[in-house]
Design a protein around this motif. Structure first.
Motif, short mmCIF file in Angstrom:
data_model
loop_
_atom_site.label_atom_id
_atom_site.label_comp_id
_atom_site.label_asym_id
_atom_site.label_seq_id
_atom_site.Cartn_x
_atom_site.Cartn_y
_atom_site.Cartn_z
N LEU A 25 0.90 -1.33 0.34
CA LEU A 25 0.18 0.15 0.04
C LEU A 25 0.61 1.61 0.10
O LEU A 25 1.70 1.59 1.04
CB LEU A 25 -0.89 0.02 1.20
CG LEU A 25 -1.80 -1.31 1.28
CD1 LEU A 25 -3.04 -0.92 2.53
CD2 LEU A 25 -2.51 -1.10 0.21
N PRO A 26 0.57 2.09 -0.70
CA PRO A 26 1.51 2.88 -0.84
C PRO A 26 1.39 4.28 -0.03
O PRO A 26 2.94 4.85 0.18
CB PRO A 26 1.94 3.54 -2.52
CG PRO A 26 -0.10 3.17 -2.91
CD PRO A 26 -0.17 2.14 -2.26
N ASP A 27 0.42 3.96 0.34
CA ASP A 27 0.31 5.35 1.86
C ASP A 27 0.39 4.60 2.61
O ASP A 27 -0.04 5.38 4.15
CB ASP A 27 -1.14 5.76 1.22
CG ASP A 27 -2.43 4.74 1.35
OD1 ASP A 27 -2.46 3.81 0.78
OD2 ASP A 27 -3.88 5.60 1.17
N ALA A 28 0.69 3.51 2.83
CA ALA A 28 0.94 3.38 4.56
C ALA A 28 2.42 2.89 5.10
O ALA A 28 3.23 3.37 4.03
CB ALA A 28 0.47 1.43 4.43
N VAL A 29 2.60 3.48 5.88
CA VAL A 29 3.50 3.80 6.83
C VAL A 29 3.90 2.85 8.56
O VAL A 29 2.38 2.70 8.69
CB VAL A 29 3.68 5.04 7.32
CG1 VAL A 29 5.08 5.67 7.66
CG2 VAL A 29 3.56 6.22 5.53
N ARG A 30 4.60 2.98 9.16
CA ARG A 30 5.02 1.84 9.95
C ARG A 30 5.68 3.06 11.24
O ARG A 30 6.10 3.39 10.98
CB ARG A 30 5.84 0.87 9.78
CG ARG A 30 5.85 -0.51 11.07
CD ARG A 30 7.18 -0.69 11.48
NE ARG A 30 6.53 -1.81 9.82
CZ ARG A 30 6.47 -3.40 10.09
NH1 ARG A 30 5.83 -4.00 11.52
NH2 ARG A 30 5.97 -4.19 9.17
N VAL A 31 4.23 2.43 11.90
CA VAL A 31 4.65 3.81 13.69
C VAL A 31 6.16 2.81 13.89
O VAL A 31 6.22 2.14 14.48
CB VAL A 31 4.00 3.76 14.15
CG1 VAL A 31 4.11 4.62 15.62
CG2 VAL A 31 2.61 4.72 13.52
#
Length: 173
Positions: A25-31
């Motif tokens: 998913l291009p808009d997914a970021v891991r915290v």
């Protein structure tokens, strides 16, 4: 739209569904946390708050295990504004589990969440009974999704690919 991936204690490894979603998913970021093996509630909640504040629009939170309790703790502490929704997958029952390396997560907040949420519970999760997951879903105002005999919905339980979870995420997007 942003998706924040919030792993639990000891992070989500290469084959885990959260890692796969982050890559796909291009808009997914891991915290990211400073220490995945030594989870301190205040530090983890603060890091989540920083990640949410950095989003240009309200994110969807995708939390697994202790990540779920980090989301719930953050919402209880801040009021939870600025979140579009949350997929909460197999939280641990820290009210009834004592695990070295996890500090400050009991008691579990039971305040209603101010955003739409789906709590995925498993009937064979070693960290929380399905009945307790149902109680928490009701308290949080989350829709309970019965994953059946799914263990902790992690790599050990066979969840690299997780199409059922992708459908649940689509409901929140």
């Amino acid at each position: 739209m942003s998706i924040l991936i919030i792993p639990g204690w000891q992070n989500s490894g290469d084959g885990h569904w959260q890692t796969r979603w982050q890559a796909a998913l291009p808009d997914a970021v891991r915290v990211e946390q400073d220490d995945w093996d030594d989870a301190h509630r205040d530090a983890w909640v603060a890091r989540l708050g920083e990640a949410i504040a950095a989003c240009s629009e309200p994110p969807v939170l995708v939390a697994h295990s202790l990540g779920v309790l980090t989301v719930v703790e953050w919402a209880a502490e801040t009021g939870g504004a600025g979140v579009r929704g949350a997929l909460l997958v197999t939280p641990p029952d820290m009210d009834n589990v004592d695990e070295p390396g996890i500090t400050g997560y009991a008691p579990i907040p039971t305040a209603r969440l101010p955003f739409p949420a789906i709590l995925v519970g498993s009937r064979s999760d070693q960290w929380m009974t399905f009945e307790r997951a149902a109680e928490l879903a009701a308290a949080w105002g989350a829709r309970l999704h019965d994953a059946g005999d799914a263990g902790h919905v992690n790599t050990d339980a066979g969840y690299g690919p997780w199409p059922e979870g992708e459908k649940l995420l689509a409901e929140l997007r």
